[in-house]
Design a protein around this motif. Structure first.
Motif, PDB file in Angstrom:
ATOM      1  N   ASP A 164       6.180 -30.853 -56.828  1.00  0.00           N
ATOM      2  CA  ASP A 164       5.151 -31.003 -55.803  1.00  0.00           C
ATOM      3  C   ASP A 164       3.947 -31.753 -56.377  1.00  0.00           C
ATOM      4  OD1 ASP A 164       3.291 -28.997 -57.049  1.00  0.00           O
ATOM      5  OD2 ASP A 164       4.863 -27.591 -56.478  1.00  0.00           O
ATOM      6  N   ARG A 165       3.051 -32.189 -55.468  1.00  0.00           N
ATOM      7  CA  ARG A 165       1.870 -32.968 -55.858  1.00  0.00           C
ATOM      8  C   ARG A 165       0.959 -32.198 -56.790  1.00  0.00           C
ATOM      9  NH1 ARG A 165      -0.175 -37.267 -53.139  1.00  0.00           N
ATOM     10  NH2 ARG A 165      -2.254 -36.381 -53.409  1.00  0.00           N
ATOM     11  N   GLU A 188       4.636 -41.247 -54.921  1.00  0.00           N
ATOM     12  CA  GLU A 188       5.792 -41.653 -54.134  1.00  0.00           C
ATOM     13  C   GLU A 188       6.839 -40.556 -54.207  1.00  0.00           C
ATOM     14  OE1 GLU A 188       8.022 -44.946 -56.159  1.00  0.00           O
ATOM     15  OE2 GLU A 188       6.375 -44.768 -57.586  1.00  0.00           O
ATOM     16  N   SER A 189       7.757 -40.549 -53.265  1.00  0.00           N
ATOM     17  CA  SER A 189       8.802 -39.538 -53.250  1.00  0.00           C
ATOM     18  C   SER A 189       9.783 -39.807 -54.382  1.00  0.00           C
ATOM     19  CB  SER A 189       9.527 -39.534 -51.907  1.00  0.00           C
ATOM     20  OG  SER A 189      10.139 -40.789 -51.673  1.00  0.00           O
ATOM     21  N   SER A 210      13.792 -34.658 -54.258  1.00  0.00           N
ATOM     22  CA  SER A 210      13.156 -33.537 -53.575  1.00  0.00           C
ATOM     23  C   SER A 210      11.742 -33.278 -54.082  1.00  0.00           C
ATOM     24  CB  SER A 210      13.994 -32.266 -53.775  1.00  0.00           C
ATOM     25  OG  SER A 210      14.136 -31.974 -55.164  1.00  0.00           O
ATOM     26  N   VAL A 227       8.074 -35.306 -56.278  1.00  0.00           N
ATOM     27  CA  VAL A 227       7.111 -36.386 -56.157  1.00  0.00           C
ATOM     28  C   VAL A 227       6.886 -37.014 -57.526  1.00  0.00           C
ATOM     29  CG1 VAL A 227       5.150 -34.807 -56.493  1.00  0.00           C
ATOM     30  CG2 VAL A 227       4.786 -36.991 -55.369  1.00  0.00           C
TER      31      VAL A 227
END
Length: 205
Positions: A61-62, A105-106, A109, A111
């Motif tokens: 996650d971010r 960016e992705s 699943s 980042v």
């Protein structure tokens, strides 16, 4: 109006003015990656970037990704060097600063996130990360197409901006060569109307 209410309103106005003033100051004083605008269409800019050094990580996650990179710029590197994100600091006899924007960016699943380092750094001179999962990378010179927007970068705003970017490229016969990504220029506490976000995608030169 009662004196207590006047004091409370005055304090709120002063706090708001300080918040906005800080946002303007930090936005104007943060070093930014240099680029050349080579064309525009419907609010979309075509930019040419030089080779750039980044510190990068991929996480679920971010928040996790940001914390890893933040630890790098606050000393989790082989020189224990601190690199300020919004203003230069003096460390080990030199002044260093973090350069905007933040790139996300992705990645499956998760980042992928990167901080750009100042142009004066090459991979062999940038402090080496000491945390597993954090690495220095080099972006080769390239052209990207960019569409800018402000306020909070919600999912809906990002989608609308991305759709506008890609449809504009299609209308102008410009082919993307990769996936869209986000570039953000401000600290999290910057007032929303002063924030600068960009959706971008690499394109054929």
């Amino acid at each position: 109006m009662k004196r207590g209410a006047k004091i409370a309103i005055g304090a709120a106005v002063a706090a708001a003015a300080t918040w906005v003033g800080w946002g303007v100051y930090s936005s104007r004083t943060t070093a930014q990656v240099a680029y050349e605008v080579v064309g525009t269409a419907n609010g979309v800019e075509r930019r040419r970037y030089p080779a750039l050094v980044t510190v990068e990580t991929t996480a679920e996650d971010r928040s996790t990704a940001f914390r890893r990179l933040y630890r790098y710029i606050t000393g989790a590197n082989d020189g224990g060097t601190e690199i300020a994100m919004t203003a230069p600091v003096r460390t080990a006899g030199e002044r260093m600063e973090m350069t905007a924007p933040l790139r996300t960016e992705s990645a499956g699943s998760g980042v992928r996130m990167a901080f750009y380092l100042p142009a004066s750094y090459a991979p062999e001179t940038a402090p080496t990360p000491t945390e597993v999962g954090v690495s220095l990378t080099v972006e080769a010179p390239r052209e990207i197409a960019v569409y800018q927007f402000s306020w909070y970068a919600t999912g809906d705003r990002i989608k609308r901006a991305t759709d506008h970017l890609l449809s504009t490229l299609e209308e102008n016969g410009i082919r993307p060569t990769g996936k869209p990504f986000m570039m953000q220029y401000n600290a999290p506490w910057t007032p929303p109307f002063l924030r600068r976000h960009e959706v971008a995608v690499p394109i054929e030169p």
